[in-house]
Design a protein around this motif. Structure first.
Motif, mmCIF file in Angstrom:
data_model
loop_
_atom_site.group_PDB
_atom_site.id
_atom_site.type_symbol
_atom_site.label_atom_id
_atom_site.label_comp_id
_atom_site.label_asym_id
_atom_site.label_seq_id
_atom_site.Cartn_x
_atom_site.Cartn_y
_atom_site.Cartn_z
ATOM 1 N N THR A 151 -25.370 4.893 5.189
ATOM 2 C CA THR A 151 -25.693 3.519 4.812
ATOM 3 C C THR A 151 -25.399 3.281 3.336
ATOM 4 O O THR A 151 -25.881 4.019 2.473
ATOM 5 N N TYR A 152 -24.590 2.278 3.063
ATOM 6 C CA TYR A 152 -24.354 1.859 1.686
ATOM 7 C C TYR A 152 -24.410 0.344 1.614
ATOM 8 O O TYR A 152 -25.372 -0.224 1.096
ATOM 9 N N THR A 153 -23.435 -0.333 2.179
ATOM 10 C CA THR A 153 -23.481 -1.800 2.209
ATOM 11 C C THR A 153 -24.411 -2.314 3.312
ATOM 12 O O THR A 153 -24.862 -3.453 3.271
ATOM 13 N N GLY A 154 -24.676 -1.477 4.313
ATOM 14 C CA GLY A 154 -25.499 -1.897 5.451
ATOM 15 C C GLY A 154 -24.681 -2.437 6.613
ATOM 16 O O GLY A 154 -25.196 -2.673 7.705
ATOM 17 N N SER A 155 -23.386 -2.622 6.391
ATOM 18 C CA SER A 155 -22.517 -3.198 7.411
ATOM 19 C C SER A 155 -22.379 -2.290 8.631
ATOM 20 O O SER A 155 -22.379 -2.761 9.777
ATOM 21 N N LEU A 156 -22.249 -0.986 8.402
ATOM 22 C CA LEU A 156 -22.067 -0.054 9.519
ATOM 23 C C LEU A 156 -23.312 -0.009 10.401
ATOM 24 O O LEU A 156 -23.216 -0.056 11.632
ATOM 25 N N ASN A 180 -12.979 -5.276 11.975
ATOM 26 C CA ASN A 180 -13.096 -6.638 11.461
ATOM 27 C C ASN A 180 -13.994 -6.666 10.228
ATOM 28 O O ASN A 180 -14.900 -5.846 10.078
ATOM 29 N N ASN A 181 -13.753 -7.589 9.351
ATOM 30 C CA ASN A 181 -14.588 -7.793 8.157
ATOM 31 C C ASN A 181 -14.796 -6.514 7.342
ATOM 32 O O ASN A 181 -15.920 -6.045 7.185
ATOM 33 N N PRO A 182 -13.737 -5.909 6.839
ATOM 34 C CA PRO A 182 -13.881 -4.702 6.019
ATOM 35 C C PRO A 182 -14.740 -4.966 4.794
ATOM 36 O O PRO A 182 -14.690 -6.030 4.200
ATOM 37 N N THR A 183 -15.557 -3.970 4.420
ATOM 38 C CA THR A 183 -16.498 -4.175 3.326
ATOM 39 C C THR A 183 -16.488 -3.083 2.272
ATOM 40 O O THR A 183 -16.707 -3.355 1.114
ATOM 41 N N SER A 184 -16.298 -1.837 2.665
ATOM 42 C CA SER A 184 -16.514 -0.731 1.745
ATOM 43 C C SER A 184 -15.352 -0.508 0.787
ATOM 44 O O SER A 184 -14.200 -0.535 1.197
ATOM 45 N N PRO A 185 -15.637 -0.254 -0.477
ATOM 46 C CA PRO A 185 -14.574 0.108 -1.409
ATOM 47 C C PRO A 185 -14.227 1.585 -1.253
ATOM 48 O O PRO A 185 -14.900 2.319 -0.559
ATOM 49 N N GLY A 186 -13.183 2.010 -1.918
ATOM 50 C CA GLY A 186 -12.849 3.438 -1.927
ATOM 51 C C GLY A 186 -13.453 4.075 -3.163
ATOM 52 O O GLY A 186 -14.131 3.430 -3.949
ATOM 53 N N TRP A 187 -13.195 5.352 -3.343
ATOM 54 C CA TRP A 187 -13.796 6.066 -4.468
ATOM 55 C C TRP A 187 -12.720 6.786 -5.283
ATOM 56 O O TRP A 187 -11.625 7.055 -4.810
ATOM 57 N N ASP A 188 -13.074 7.141 -6.523
ATOM 58 C CA ASP A 188 -12.186 7.928 -7.385
ATOM 59 C C ASP A 188 -10.797 7.319 -7.548
ATOM 60 O O ASP A 188 -9.780 7.976 -7.342
ATOM 61 N N ALA A 210 -10.477 -2.527 0.974
ATOM 62 C CA ALA A 210 -11.672 -2.231 1.763
ATOM 63 C C ALA A 210 -11.270 -1.776 3.162
ATOM 64 O O ALA A 210 -10.185 -2.092 3.648
ATOM 65 N N ILE A 211 -12.158 -1.014 3.820
ATOM 66 C CA ILE A 211 -11.883 -0.555 5.176
ATOM 67 C C ILE A 211 -12.952 -1.074 6.123
ATOM 68 O O ILE A 211 -14.058 -1.430 5.707
ATOM 69 N N GLY A 212 -12.619 -1.120 7.405
ATOM 70 C CA GLY A 212 -13.546 -1.617 8.411
ATOM 71 C C GLY A 212 -14.438 -0.518 8.953
ATOM 72 O O GLY A 212 -14.271 0.670 8.654
ATOM 73 N N ASN A 213 -15.391 -0.916 9.791
ATOM 74 C CA ASN A 213 -16.387 0.030 10.275
ATOM 75 C C ASN A 213 -15.822 1.076 11.239
ATOM 76 O O ASN A 213 -16.300 2.214 11.272
ATOM 77 N N ALA A 214 -14.824 0.709 12.036
ATOM 78 C CA ALA A 214 -14.222 1.703 12.927
ATOM 79 C C ALA A 214 -13.589 2.822 12.103
ATOM 80 O O ALA A 214 -13.713 4.012 12.443
ATOM 81 N N SER A 215 -12.944 2.445 11.013
ATOM 82 C CA SER A 215 -12.329 3.442 10.137
ATOM 83 C C SER A 215 -13.394 4.286 9.444
ATOM 84 O O SER A 215 -13.186 5.483 9.195
ATOM 85 N N LYS A 216 -14.527 3.677 9.123
ATOM 86 C CA LYS A 216 -15.616 4.433 8.499
ATOM 87 C C LYS A 216 -16.128 5.517 9.447
ATOM 88 O O LYS A 216 -16.427 6.641 9.018
#
Length: 203
Positions: free
Chosen positions: A97-102, A133-141, A148-154
């Motif tokens: 859990t980070y953005t809460g979207s997943l 749909n509706n990608p939210t998370s940023p990448g790191w480093d 941003a990537i979507g929840n299936a990719s997460k």
């Protein structure tokens, strides 16, 4: 019988799915009921866009660099564990859990999925769909703002990162489903079926 089976399937799937979501996101356990993993504490460079929009006041630059004439601030922290903790998020165990979207996507109420036919028999199931749909998370480093990537990719990335199938149910959940399904189905069938029509009780 078909209607009773579907009702038993629907009720049992929704009940067990709630347990499944709680196991992953509230207690941080995998399908073997062991901790999913630990957050990294390795010294890592983060950028403003790695922080939640509501927590940007927690971003305190520890350095700067110049890229294409622009000054880019960054903050060096003790890994993702500290990134979460300074924003007031759980960092004691991996809860995905980070953005809460997943978690929001996983918390959908299971619905009937498209039926399939195999060797002349029609099958259907209850479940949820996790899409990109509706990608939210940023990448790191990365010194440039990532896509941003979507929840299936997460789910795919976390399955690889923590070496555990995120979508798999635990043995406890499987048994809970079977027990619930049988109990509900028996109650519905015996309630609605005259005893004379039950095999072994006919005249």
């Amino acid at each position: 019988m078909k209607q009773a089976s579907e009702q038993a399937l629907k009720t049992s799937a929704q009940m067990v799915h709630k347990q499944y979501v709680e196991r992953i996101f509230d207690t941080g356990l995998d399908h073997k009921e062991q901790p999913i993993g630990k957050y990294s504490t390795r010294r890592t460079t983060f950028y403003r866009w790695n922080f939640l929009p509501s927590k940007l006041n927690k971003f305190k630059p520890t350095g700067y660099y110049t890229s294409k004439g622009k000054v880019v601030p960054y903050m060096v922290l003790n890994g993702y564990k500290e990134l979460k903790s300074i924003q007031g998020l759980n960092s004691s165990f991996v809860d995905l859990t980070y953005t809460g979207s997943l978690k929001k996507d996983f918390s959908q109420v299971p619905k009937r999925l498209n039926s399939r036919t195999y060797q002349g028999y029609s099958f259907f199931a209850y479940g949820i769909k996790i899409e990109d749909n509706n990608p939210t998370s940023p990448g790191w480093d990365t010194p440039s703002k990532p896509k941003a990537i979507g929840n299936a990719s997460k789910v795919v990335k976390n399955t690889s990162r923590f070496r555990t199938p995120i979508g798999k149910h635990s043995v406890r959940e499987e048994y809970a489903f079977i027990s619930s399904f049988n109990r509900i189905l028996n109650r519905l069938v015996f309630r609605d079926t005259p005893i004379s029509q039950i095999e072994g009780f006919g005249g």
